[in-house]
Scaffold this motif. Structure first.
Motif, PDB file in Angstrom:
ATOM      1  N   SER A  36       1.561  -0.706   9.295  1.00 60.15           N
ATOM      2  CA  SER A  36       0.882  -0.064   8.021  1.00 60.15           C
ATOM      3  C   SER A  36      -0.654  -0.582   7.747  1.00 60.15           C
ATOM      4  CB  SER A  36       1.239  -1.430   7.052  1.00 60.15           C
ATOM      5  OG  SER A  36       0.924  -2.675   7.609  1.00 60.15           O
ATOM      6  N   PHE A  51      -0.239   0.424   2.906  1.00 61.31           N
ATOM      7  CA  PHE A  51       0.600   1.667   2.516  1.00 61.31           C
ATOM      8  C   PHE A  51       1.745   1.650   4.833  1.00 61.31           C
ATOM      9  CE2 PHE A  51      -0.246   3.526  -0.357  1.00 61.31           C
ATOM     10  CZ  PHE A  51      -1.777   3.291  -0.646  1.00 61.31           C
ATOM     11  N   GLN A  69       6.361   5.673   4.155  1.00 58.70           N
ATOM     12  CA  GLN A  69       5.728   5.922   3.172  1.00 58.70           C
ATOM     13  C   GLN A  69       5.348   7.446   2.807  1.00 58.70           C
ATOM     14  OE1 GLN A  69       3.858   3.220   0.924  1.00 58.70           O
ATOM     15  NE2 GLN A  69       4.005   4.161  -0.792  1.00 58.70           N
ATOM     16  N   GLN A 110      -2.013   3.901  -4.726  1.00 59.20           N
ATOM     17  CA  GLN A 110      -1.432   4.516  -4.532  1.00 59.20           C
ATOM     18  C   GLN A 110      -0.895   5.428  -4.488  1.00 59.20           C
ATOM     19  OE1 GLN A 110       2.721   1.818  -5.080  1.00 59.20           O
ATOM     20  NE2 GLN A 110       1.755   0.730  -3.406  1.00 59.20           N
ATOM     21  N   GLN A 168       1.957   8.530  -3.559  1.00 59.95           N
ATOM     22  CA  GLN A 168       2.698   9.398  -4.027  1.00 59.95           C
ATOM     23  C   GLN A 168       3.144  10.631  -4.489  1.00 59.95           C
ATOM     24  OE1 GLN A 168       2.456   6.727  -7.187  1.00 59.95           O
ATOM     25  NE2 GLN A 168       3.138   4.664  -6.310  1.00 59.95           N
TER      26      GLN A 168
END
Length: 377
Positions: free
Chosen positions: A181, A189, A193, A267, A271
């Motif tokens: 991350s 993050f 992801q 984020q 996303q």
């Protein structure tokens, strides 16, 4: 006092004064500042629709004593934000921008965002609508975008687009690859992801028994996040000689990646709806990923090549239609290191500030032997 020492002191105070001046101006104007590694200086980014973005993405109301109007404004902003994040809204905006009726919008846009007079190639009469101007060719852009001598080497990695760039490294000696991350705008993050893959799959990439164990430990995963603005060149090019192994479309909303929006929730950057390309560079026997990230008012992400296509460094891969957005370049267990001028820039300004990079500009160079080199020796 020695004149050379005095000169160093004067230079130091000038640098401190320059930094204070930029900080004050950024605070007053609320405009982001970008570092240019070639000029070794900062410049301001003329952010588009800054006032509107502040209304749609206000800072969260955490104070219990906040006024009723502030709370109402925040709730309305959330509703509007969710509405504009629907992919169908961006599709409609993209369709409208392809209309001939949008051609008159080119001149005001140029006057607002181009520091100099546009080149003859950028004259509004050369474009049928605003989107055709937005997707202008590389030859119509200002400045040189050709690969330099170093960039033409097969063992270097070039910038896929014009962008404001943040460089991250994940050191596997300190972090488990399975939980790799990094910190972006104060939020953590992980690669799974971002890429929509399992951590085990990512961890197994670019791990070869032919490479010396000492070299394997030195390898770090490179994550290069690049943010494009509406007035930038919006095509994405191959950063290395490679072929496309997989093409994955990851569904999601289309929140804005405008600096004002990312400041409230970073984020959004990971996303959003995005296109993930799995690429293989034969010269380095290296698997890496190039991710095109959608955003509000981005009409579409247009893929310009097919699976298994073989690309030469600099070939067109994809483009954004109408709207600024972002890309991410991920190289797991990378044998490459940052170009020296970017290492020096990060050492000077710190890792949290964006650095402007041109399309085709060399970002990463080879430092440790690749599998191919090891097998030939």
């Amino acid at each position: 006092m020695n004149t050379s020492i005095l000169a160093h002191i004067v230079t130091l105070f000038k640098s401190i004064g320059e930094a204070i001046r930029y900080c004050l101006l950024c605070y007053i104007t609320q405009m982001p500042w970008i570092y240019h590694a070639d000029h070794k200086a900062f410049f301001f980014e003329p952010t588009t629709a800054r006032r509107m973005m502040r209304q749609l993405y206000p800072q969260p109301v955490k104070n219990i004593q906040a006024t009723l109007s502030a709370r109402i404004h925040y709730q309305i902003a959330i509703i509007l934000r969710l509405f504009f994040s629907k992919p169908v809204i961006s599709t409609i905006i993209g369709w409208l921008q392809k209309s001939r009726l949008t051609k008159p919008a080119i001149i005001p846009f140029q006057q607002s965002h181009l520091a100099d007079l546009p080149t003859p190639a950028l004259h509004p009469e050369n474009f049928s609508n605003f989107n055709s101007y937005f997707q202008r060719r590389l030859s119509e852009c200002e400045g040189n975008r050709s690969l330099d001598a170093q960039g033409q080497q097969s063992t270097t990695c070039a910038s896929p687009c014009d962008a404001r760039t943040l460089f991250f490294e994940i050191d596997h000696a300190q972090k488990s690859t399975h939980n790799a991350s990094w910190c972006f705008k104060g939020e953590k993050f992980n690669l799974a992801q971002l890429l929509g893959l399992s951590s085990n799959t990512i961890a197994s990439l670019n791990q070869y028994p032919q490479r010396a164990e000492a070299d394997q430990k030195k390898h770090k995963t490179q994550v290069i996040c690049q943010r494009l603005c509406p007035f930038d060149y919006h095509h994405i090019h191959a950063p290395m000689d490679c072929h496309i192994q997989e093409i994955t479309w990851l569904k999601g909303p289309l929140f804005s990646v405008h600096p004002s929006a990312i400041a409230t929730k970073a984020q959004y950057f990971f996303q959003n709806q995005r296109l993930c390309l799995t690429l293989k560079a034969a010269a380095l026997d290296l698997t890496f990923f190039l991710v095109a990230i959608g955003a509000t008012a981005v009409g579409s992400i247009e893929l310009l090549c097919r699976k298994e296509a073989r690309l030469t460094k600099g070939d067109l891969i994809a483009s954004f239609a109408c709207g600024g957005s972002s890309t991410a370049l991920v190289i797991p267990n990378s044998p490459l290191v940052l170009e020296k001028k970017f290492q020096q820039a990060i050492a000077k300004i710190g890792p949290g500030l964006e650095i402007f990079t041109h399309c085709h500009e060399s970002l990463l160079v080879q430092h440790y032997p690749s599998k191919l080199d090891a097998s030939q020796s």
